[in-house]
Design an enzyme around this catalytic site. Structure first.
Site, PDB file in Angstrom:
ATOM      1  N   ASP A 194      94.177 131.565 -45.904  1.00  0.00           N
ATOM      2  CA  ASP A 194      94.292 132.023 -44.513  1.00  0.00           C
ATOM      3  C   ASP A 194      95.764 132.227 -44.151  1.00  0.00           C
ATOM      4  OD1 ASP A 194      94.743 129.209 -44.619  1.00  0.00           O
ATOM      5  OD2 ASP A 194      94.411 129.041 -42.471  1.00  0.00           O
ATOM      6  N   HIS A 519      89.894 132.822 -53.115  1.00  0.00           N
ATOM      7  CA  HIS A 519      89.780 132.989 -51.657  1.00  0.00           C
ATOM      8  C   HIS A 519      91.201 133.072 -51.114  1.00  0.00           C
ATOM      9  CE1 HIS A 519      87.632 132.439 -47.770  1.00  0.00           C
ATOM     10  NE2 HIS A 519      88.767 131.856 -47.382  1.00  0.00           N
ATOM     11  N   ASP A 561      84.275 131.388 -59.602  1.00  0.00           N
ATOM     12  CA  ASP A 561      85.367 132.324 -59.310  1.00  0.00           C
ATOM     13  C   ASP A 561      84.838 133.396 -58.367  1.00  0.00           C
ATOM     14  OD1 ASP A 561      87.669 133.798 -59.284  1.00  0.00           O
ATOM     15  OD2 ASP A 561      87.322 134.717 -61.261  1.00  0.00           O
ATOM     16  N   GLU A 570      89.694 128.523 -53.174  1.00  0.00           N
ATOM     17  CA  GLU A 570      90.820 128.927 -52.328  1.00  0.00           C
ATOM     18  C   GLU A 570      92.119 128.523 -53.027  1.00  0.00           C
ATOM     19  OE1 GLU A 570      90.374 127.935 -48.179  1.00  0.00           O
ATOM     20  OE2 GLU A 570      92.280 128.870 -47.633  1.00  0.00           O
TER      21      GLU A 570
HETATM   22  O1  G3I Z   1      88.246 111.498 -45.660  1.00  0.00           O
HETATM   23  C1  G3I Z   1      87.038 111.611 -46.398  1.00  0.00           C
HETATM   24  C2  G3I Z   1      86.900 110.456 -47.358  1.00  0.00           C
HETATM   25  O2  G3I Z   1      86.791 109.260 -46.633  1.00  0.00           O
HETATM   26  C3  G3I Z   1      85.662 110.678 -48.243  1.00  0.00           C
HETATM   27  O3  G3I Z   1      85.616 109.701 -49.229  1.00  0.00           O
HETATM   28  C4  G3I Z   1      85.751 112.047 -48.927  1.00  0.00           C
HETATM   29  C5  G3I Z   1      84.505 112.373 -49.725  1.00  0.00           C
HETATM   30  O4  G3I Z   1      84.501 113.730 -50.133  1.00  0.00           O
HETATM   31  O5  G3I Z   1      85.894 113.039 -47.928  1.00  0.00           O
HETATM   32  C6  G3I Z   1      87.073 112.910 -47.172  1.00  0.00           C
HETATM   33  O6  G3I Z   1      87.180 113.960 -46.276  1.00  0.00           O
HETATM   34  C7  G3I Z   1      87.470 115.205 -46.834  1.00  0.00           C
HETATM   35  C8  G3I Z   1      88.797 115.683 -46.260  1.00  0.00           C
HETATM   36  O7  G3I Z   1      89.067 116.973 -46.725  1.00  0.00           O
HETATM   37  C9  G3I Z   1      89.958 114.778 -46.641  1.00  0.00           C
HETATM   38  O8  G3I Z   1      90.264 114.899 -47.988  1.00  0.00           O
HETATM   39  C10 G3I Z   1      86.372 116.173 -46.482  1.00  0.00           C
HETATM   40  O9  G3I Z   1      85.180 115.794 -47.124  1.00  0.00           O
HETATM   41  C11 G3I Z   1      86.749 117.572 -46.893  1.00  0.00           C
HETATM   42  O10 G3I Z   1      85.779 118.480 -46.411  1.00  0.00           O
HETATM   43  C12 G3I Z   1      88.099 117.931 -46.327  1.00  0.00           C
HETATM   44  O11 G3I Z   1      88.478 119.152 -46.869  1.00  0.00           O
HETATM   45  C13 G3I Z   1      89.625 119.761 -46.330  1.00  0.00           C
HETATM   46  C14 G3I Z   1      89.249 121.143 -45.787  1.00  0.00           C
HETATM   47  O12 G3I Z   1      90.406 121.824 -45.354  1.00  0.00           O
HETATM   48  C15 G3I Z   1      88.274 121.070 -44.609  1.00  0.00           C
HETATM   49  O13 G3I Z   1      88.836 120.420 -43.532  1.00  0.00           O
HETATM   50  C16 G3I Z   1      90.631 119.907 -47.452  1.00  0.00           C
HETATM   51  O14 G3I Z   1      91.102 118.620 -47.834  1.00  0.00           O
HETATM   52  C17 G3I Z   1      91.787 120.768 -47.012  1.00  0.00           C
HETATM   53  O15 G3I Z   1      92.606 121.034 -48.135  1.00  0.00           O
HETATM   54  C18 G3I Z   1      91.299 122.078 -46.423  1.00  0.00           C
HETATM   55  O16 G3I Z   1      92.400 122.759 -45.933  1.00  0.00           O
HETATM   56  C19 G3I Z   1      92.218 124.117 -45.565  1.00  0.00           C
HETATM   57  C20 G3I Z   1      92.687 124.235 -44.133  1.00  0.00           C
HETATM   58  O17 G3I Z   1      91.818 123.523 -43.279  1.00  0.00           O
HETATM   59  C21 G3I Z   1      92.807 125.695 -43.699  1.00  0.00           C
HETATM   60  N1  G3I Z   1      93.586 126.439 -44.646  1.00  0.00           N
HETATM   61  C22 G3I Z   1      93.064 126.399 -45.987  1.00  0.00           C
HETATM   62  C23 G3I Z   1      93.028 124.981 -46.505  1.00  0.00           C
HETATM   63  C24 G3I Z   1      92.555 124.906 -47.944  1.00  0.00           C
HETATM   64  O18 G3I Z   1      91.195 125.094 -48.095  1.00  0.00           O
HETATM   65  O1  9MR Z   2      89.415 131.472 -44.879  1.00  0.00           O
HETATM   66  C1  9MR Z   2      89.177 130.194 -44.331  1.00  0.00           C
HETATM   67  C2  9MR Z   2      89.772 129.143 -45.246  1.00  0.00           C
HETATM   68  O2  9MR Z   2      91.170 129.266 -45.285  1.00  0.00           O
HETATM   69  C3  9MR Z   2      89.368 127.750 -44.830  1.00  0.00           C
HETATM   70  O3  9MR Z   2      89.723 126.808 -45.830  1.00  0.00           O
HETATM   71  C4  9MR Z   2      87.872 127.689 -44.617  1.00  0.00           C
HETATM   72  C5  9MR Z   2      87.435 126.329 -44.091  1.00  0.00           C
HETATM   73  O4  9MR Z   2      88.050 126.023 -42.901  1.00  0.00           O
HETATM   74  O5  9MR Z   2      87.444 128.667 -43.724  1.00  0.00           O
HETATM   75  C6  9MR Z   2      87.704 129.982 -44.163  1.00  0.00           C
HETATM   76  O6  9MR Z   2      87.281 130.884 -43.194  1.00  0.00           O
HETATM   77  C7  9MR Z   2      85.896 131.100 -43.122  1.00  0.00           C
HETATM   78  C8  9MR Z   2      85.335 130.401 -41.889  1.00  0.00           C
HETATM   79  O7  9MR Z   2      85.480 129.004 -41.988  1.00  0.00           O
HETATM   80  C9  9MR Z   2      83.883 130.780 -41.683  1.00  0.00           C
HETATM   81  N1  9MR Z   2      83.726 132.215 -41.634  1.00  0.00           N
HETATM   82  C10 9MR Z   2      84.202 132.896 -42.826  1.00  0.00           C
HETATM   83  C11 9MR Z   2      85.664 132.619 -43.011  1.00  0.00           C
HETATM   84  C12 9MR Z   2      86.188 133.383 -44.213  1.00  0.00           C
HETATM   85  O8  9MR Z   2      85.445 133.156 -45.361  1.00  0.00           O
END
Ligand code: G3I
Ligand code: 9MR
Length: 600
Positions: A194, A519, A561, A570
């Site tokens: 993103d 992604h 992939d 991503e």
């Molecule tokens: O904190 C809990 C932990 O207690 C538990 O044991 C574990 C089990 O899976 O989950 C942990 O929470 C996770 C959290 O990350 C912390 O690591 C969630 O399940 C998991 O869904 C969450 O994922 C994050 C994701 O955003 C959704 O919020 C990723 O770490 C994080 O890298 C990712 O970041 C995104 C940004 O929001 C938007 N930009 C892209 C980026 C990469 O995907």
């Molecule tokens: O592109 C977004 C990515 O960077 C984030 O990790 C992800 C989870 O927050 O969300 C992606 O965006 C999606 C959104 O959450 C739902 N609609 C489709 C978007 C693009 O695939």
């Protein structure tokens, strides 16, 4: 033609050609190279001449192996050894150990009755190119600037997101900066697939790259990235870091020292090139995590850029001033979480982009205090925190930064004099026992890696844990001088580059089987078949939070992939950073691997 359509159209066409090619080969009675390559798992980039060398074969029963040149000349033979434990799918694997073969060249592993692996190199500095590419990747992530062909090659693109008129969101409004006021907050790296810019995630990413320079300055000065600033007297890694650091500085409210959590659209952009994505951008609520992460990075940057007074006059002082201001704000506001759901109940527009929400700030306080102490040598910072709150040694991640503070204290301890914290000997002991715990049992696993020890390692961004385990092992090596830790760091690099449950080398453009559809909005919409190079895919994650079905839910195989699969495919700046650290550090330390032995 719409560029999105273009990429969807060219990529399948290419896959079809490849499929037809292999089908013809099969029909003509040749052994399928796809099959043999997919069951022999190894670092697809290659190996150092004098370091351990391992490949893994997925097959029933043992036998022999050989190392062959491209013209099928056998140069080394050996016997397969059975893994002590099966893989997570329940099958034993067979280990190809060719560490005793040292001659530089291009080779394949060949298994009778199966066929050959992907080709690989044995040579000095074998990871130099992939290591540099994982840093150059940050140039490709730059906001607010065009990427010119001279630096970006075929991935040249127009500038996106000028961020010269960013709105103060209602959640961030103050008397001096009311809702709707515009501020300039240019530069920075896009976070991931993103286009938003998040301070918490920028913090760990920027610091990891600063640490790579701080830990290996001589080597990092030799790494040339061909970016616009190259040749200005500042090492390229620092030039690239500056692109983000200067953005981070704009995220601090000069009126009170607090730092906005992120600069973001209200909702994620479509899959389009950055210059087409023109939705309004906001800075949102200040928070304790963002402010402390900012303080830590700025304190670290201050001591690193202090060595460049001529090239970057005043920068070091500005960073320290900003760090102190941020620390003071956090001390006054020690518990302000970024809770996006709560925020959205009170303010509009609702913000639905990445949250990077965190509720516990003990680790951020420890990290910021450690960096401020090391830079200023003032004891007050460490006195303000409980440095060792419990017995845990949590692997660094965006929401867990305690060890970043420990690494900093340990590696700078020679400069403390009488100011050394009492906890220092205990911290050193813990780093070594943490590393010992990591390596213990790795040799019993199916892929012979630390990463492969536990199914718990496989979640969103799992590849960054493989890389961060490697970074921890390198910190342990720096403290102990025991090259054993480097062997296991190298094993995790091998994991990332192909010795794993899927057979992918997870860095775009480096290896024979690499992600083609990450992604990543630019890669998906630029009309170019190859994705932007040097990007680490998130990796296996059976969670499927994106709703895209992975071919297997076995934890280390749960990867696809597919461009839509943001929970497995991503890319992100906080995943690339430990990868860049690991690959570059091992390049810097390659000669130390000569005497290295495994955990016997
Ligand atoms: O904190 C809990 C932990 O207690 C538990 O044991 C574990 C089990 O899976 O989950 C942990 O929470 C996770 C959290 O990350 C912390 O690591 C969630 O399940 C998991 O869904 C969450 O994922 C994050 C994701 O955003 C959704 O919020 C990723 O770490 C994080 O890298 C990712 O970041 C995104 C940004 O929001 C938007 N930009 C892209 C980026 C990469 O995907
Ligand atoms: O592109 C977004 C990515 O960077 C984030 O990790 C992800 C989870 O927050 O969300 C992606 O965006 C999606 C959104 O959450 C739902 N609609 C489709 C978007 C693009 O695939």
């Amino acid at each position: 033609m719409d560029s999105h359509f273009h990429s969807w159209c060219i990529k399948p066409a290419l896959s079809l050609c490849v499929a037809i090619f292999f089908a013809l080969q099969l029909a003509s009675g040749q052994q399928s190279p796809v099959n043999s390559e997919s069951v022999i798992r190894l670092n697809q980039v290659g190996f150092y001449p004098d370091a351990p060398k391992t490949a893994i074969v997925l097959k029933d029963g043992g036998g022999t192996f050989s190392i062959q040149t491209p013209s099928n000349k056998t140069v080394f033979t050996g016997t397969l050894a059975k893994s002590v434990k099966p893989n997570f799918a329940g099958n034993s694997t067979w280990i190809v150990d060719f560490g005793a073969f040292h001659t530089p060249g291009k080779y394949v592993v060949s298994i009778p009755g199966i066929g050959s692996s992907y080709p690989f190199d044995i040579k000095r500095s074998v990871h130099k190119a992939v290591a540099a590419a994982t840093l150059k990747a940050y140039y490709f992530m730059r906001a607010s600037v065009p990427l010119n062909e001279k630096y970006a090659g075929k991935w040249a693109r127009a500038a996106g997101h000028p961020d010269t008129a960013v709105l103060i969101h209602a959640s961030a409004a103050t008397d001096k900066r009311p809702e709707g006021m515009k501020i300039s907050s240019r530069r920075g790296w896009y976070d991931a697939g993103d286009y938003n810019k998040y301070i918490v995630n920028s913090g760990i990413s920027t610091s990891t790259l600063l640490s790579l320079y701080e830990d290996f300055p001589a080597y990092m000065k030799t790494v040339k990235l061909n970016i616009p600033e190259s040749g200005n007297g500042v090492p390229d890694i620092l030039n690239e870091v500056l692109w983000n650091l200067r953005w981070m500085l704009t995220m601090q409210d000069p009126n009170d020292g607090g730092v906005y959590h992120k600069l973001t659209n209200a909702a994620f952009d479509k899959f389009e090139m950055p210059d087409k994505a023109t939705a309004p951008r906001y800075v949102v609520q200040k928070g304790t995590a963002a402010t402390l992460d900012f303080a830590a990075v700025m304190a670290q940057a201050s001591r690193i850029f202090r060595k460049f007074p001529k090239e970057l006059p005043g920068l070091s002082d500005s960073c320290l001033k900003s760090a102190k201001g941020a620390w003071e704000w956090a001390v006054k506001n020690p518990d302000i979480a970024y809770n996006q759901d709560e925020m959205n109940k009170k303010f509009s527009p609702k913000i639905t982009t990445g949250a990077y929400g965190d509720r516990n700030f003990n680790d951020e306080f420890i990290w910021a205090a450690s960096e401020l102490f090391v830079t200023t040598k003032q004891a007050q910072y460490l006195k303000a925190v409980k440095l060792i709150p419990d017995t845990n040694m949590p692997l660094p991640a965006w929401g867990q930064v305690r060890l970043l503070g420990y690494y900093t204290l340990i590696k700078n301890s020679a400069s403390f004099g009488t100011n050394a914290p009492n906890e220092l000997p205990e911290l050193k002991k813990r780093l070594i026992s943490f590393a010992d715990d990591l390596v213990s049992g790795a040799d019993e696993t199916a892929y012979q890696t630390v990463m492969d020890k536990s199914t718990r390692n496989f979640h969103w961004g799992s590849n960054s844990d493989a890389a961060n385990q490697g970074v921890a092992l390198i910190q342990a090596y720096k403290l102990s001088n025991n090259p054993k830790y480097l062997v296991y760091a190298l094993n995790n690099l091998d994991y990332i580059l192909g010795r794993n449950g899927t057979g992918y080398s997870y860095v775009t453009g480096y290896g024979s089987k690499t992600p083609m559809h990450p992604h990543h909005r630019p890669s998906a919409s630029d009309g170019i078949v190859d994705p932007v190079p040097g990007l680490l895919a998130g990796g296996p994650n059976p969670g499927m939070q994106d709703g895209v079905k992975v071919p297997s839910k076995v934890p280390d195989e749960a990867y696809i992939d597919d461009e839509r699969a943001y929970a497995a495919n991503e890319v992100a700046i906080n995943w690339n950073a430990p990868m860049a650290y690991l690959a570059n550090a091992l390049e810097a330390l390659q000669d130390k691997l000569k005497s290295a032995k495994k955990n016997q």
